[in-house]
Design a protein around this motif. Sequence first.
Motif, PDB file in Angstrom:
ATOM      1  N   LEU A 320       0.831  -1.196   0.000  1.00 34.00           N
ATOM      2  CA  LEU A 320       0.000   0.000   0.000  1.00 34.00           C
ATOM      3  C   LEU A 320       0.872   1.256   0.000  1.00 34.00           C
ATOM      4  CD1 LEU A 320      -2.968   0.835   0.050  1.00 34.00           C
ATOM      5  CD2 LEU A 320      -2.874   0.813   2.553  1.00 34.00           C
ATOM      6  N   GLY A 360       2.012   3.062   4.416  1.00 32.63           N
ATOM      7  CA  GLY A 360       0.833   2.237   4.166  1.00 32.63           C
ATOM      8  C   GLY A 360      -0.094   2.178   5.369  1.00 32.63           C
ATOM      9  N   ILE A 376      -7.994   2.686  -1.696  1.00 35.38           N
ATOM     10  CA  ILE A 376      -7.297   1.631  -0.960  1.00 35.38           C
ATOM     11  C   ILE A 376      -7.357   0.355  -1.799  1.00 35.38           C
ATOM     12  CG2 ILE A 376      -7.273   0.170   1.116  1.00 35.38           C
ATOM     13  CD1 ILE A 376      -6.356   2.905   1.748  1.00 35.38           C
TER      14      ILE A 376
END
Length: 385
Positions: A320, A360, A376
Motif C-alpha cells: 500500500l 501504508g 485503498i
Amino acid sequence: MNKLYNTQLHLTSGFTKFFLKAIPDIRKSHLNILPFIIFGMIISESCVPSDIAKVLKDYFSSIQFDSVSKRIRRFFSNKLFNPYLFYHKFITYILSSFKSKHPDKFIYITFDHMFSKHNYTVLMFTMRIGSFGIPIWFKCFKNYSNNDAFKFKSIKDGISSVSSLFKNTDFKLVFLADRWFGSSKILDFIDSLGHTYCVRLKGNIWVYFENGSKIKAKKLKHRKYHSVIHHNVFITNDHFKTNVVYSSTYDTKDPWIIATNGNTSKALKCYSYRFGSIECMFKAQKSNGFNLEKISNSSLDSFTTMYTCVCTCITYLTILGVDFSKNTNCYKNVKIESHKNYLIDGKKVKKRIMSLFNLGLTLFKRAFNSIIYIRIPLSFKLYDI
C-alpha cells in the motif's frame, strides 16, 4: 448522514476475495475469520487477540467480547491451519506478477534472526522493496537460544526455499547477512546455487593468501578513507576462496569486512541495503508496529500462526505504501508527508522520512471509515520502487 468509505465490511470483503484468488483451497472456516484478524491487527496495531477483538465492528458487535477474543485465539491454535504453507502460497502469488524496474534485475535478499524477548526466535528472509523489505520466508522456534534456529540445516532450508521462489525468473539474487552468517558452508551453498552473496565477516576470522601466509581479517591492509579489495583470498579453516572488501570509512564502531563472490566495487553499497530491508521490518513487527513482544506464553504453533498474520499485514501495508508513492495522481486529496527536502552541498536532496510500511499504515487508518473517498487497493499488487 454522510456516507462512509472503506468500511470494515468493504476492506474485509476485499481481503476475502484476494485470499480466495491466491489460495483457492483455503478452508471456509479459516476464510471466515482470517480477513477480520488481518484487518483488526492493522487497526489496533497489535497481534494480541483481545486488542484485535476490541476494534472489530458490524456483526461482531452483537457477540460477547470474550467470545470474539476466544474465536481469534482458537484460530491461532488451529491445527488444521498450516501457516508456513499458507504464507508460501500467499507470497508465491504476489511474486508471480512482480516486475523489477531496474535493468540489472538484482533482487536483494536479507536474512537474520529476530528475537521476541526470550520467548521465541525467528529465522527471517526478506526481499528489499525500496528502502524497506517484505518477509518472503521464515521459520519460528521456541525460546531465545534454540539451537535449531542457528543450525546450518535451517539456514540452508531458507536459502533453498527463497531460491525456488525465483527459479523460473530472470532475477539475480543477492544474499545479504551480518557477521554471524559468515561461515564457509553458508557462502559455498549460496555460490553453488548460482547466486551472489555479500556477507560481513568477523574481525577475528583467519584470512589465507596464495603464498601461504595468513592474517586476522581485522588486520588486513586497509585505508582510512578508501576501501581495499583483496581478491581471491581464502577464509576460515576450510580455506574457502572468496573476495574480501575492507572499509573503515563508514560511521560504524567496527570496520566493514565484506566477503563477496560478486562485483567487489559494489559490495559495500549492496551490504548497506541490509539495514532497511530487515532491521526496519523487525521494528515494524515489534515496537513500531504490531507489538509482537507482548506475546509471551503462547505455544509455538499459536505464535507461528500469529507471526504469519503479522507478516501478511506487513506485506500488505508495504504494498500500500508503494502504491501511494508510485501512483501519486490517485492520492491528490491525501496529505501525508513521506519525504522532505534537505539542502546538502548547496543542492536540494529529497529524502524519505517515513518507511513504506508506516506510509501504508497511515494511509489505511486514515482511509478507514472516511467520509472522503480514499483509494485503498486490495489486490496485493507489488510494484518495484
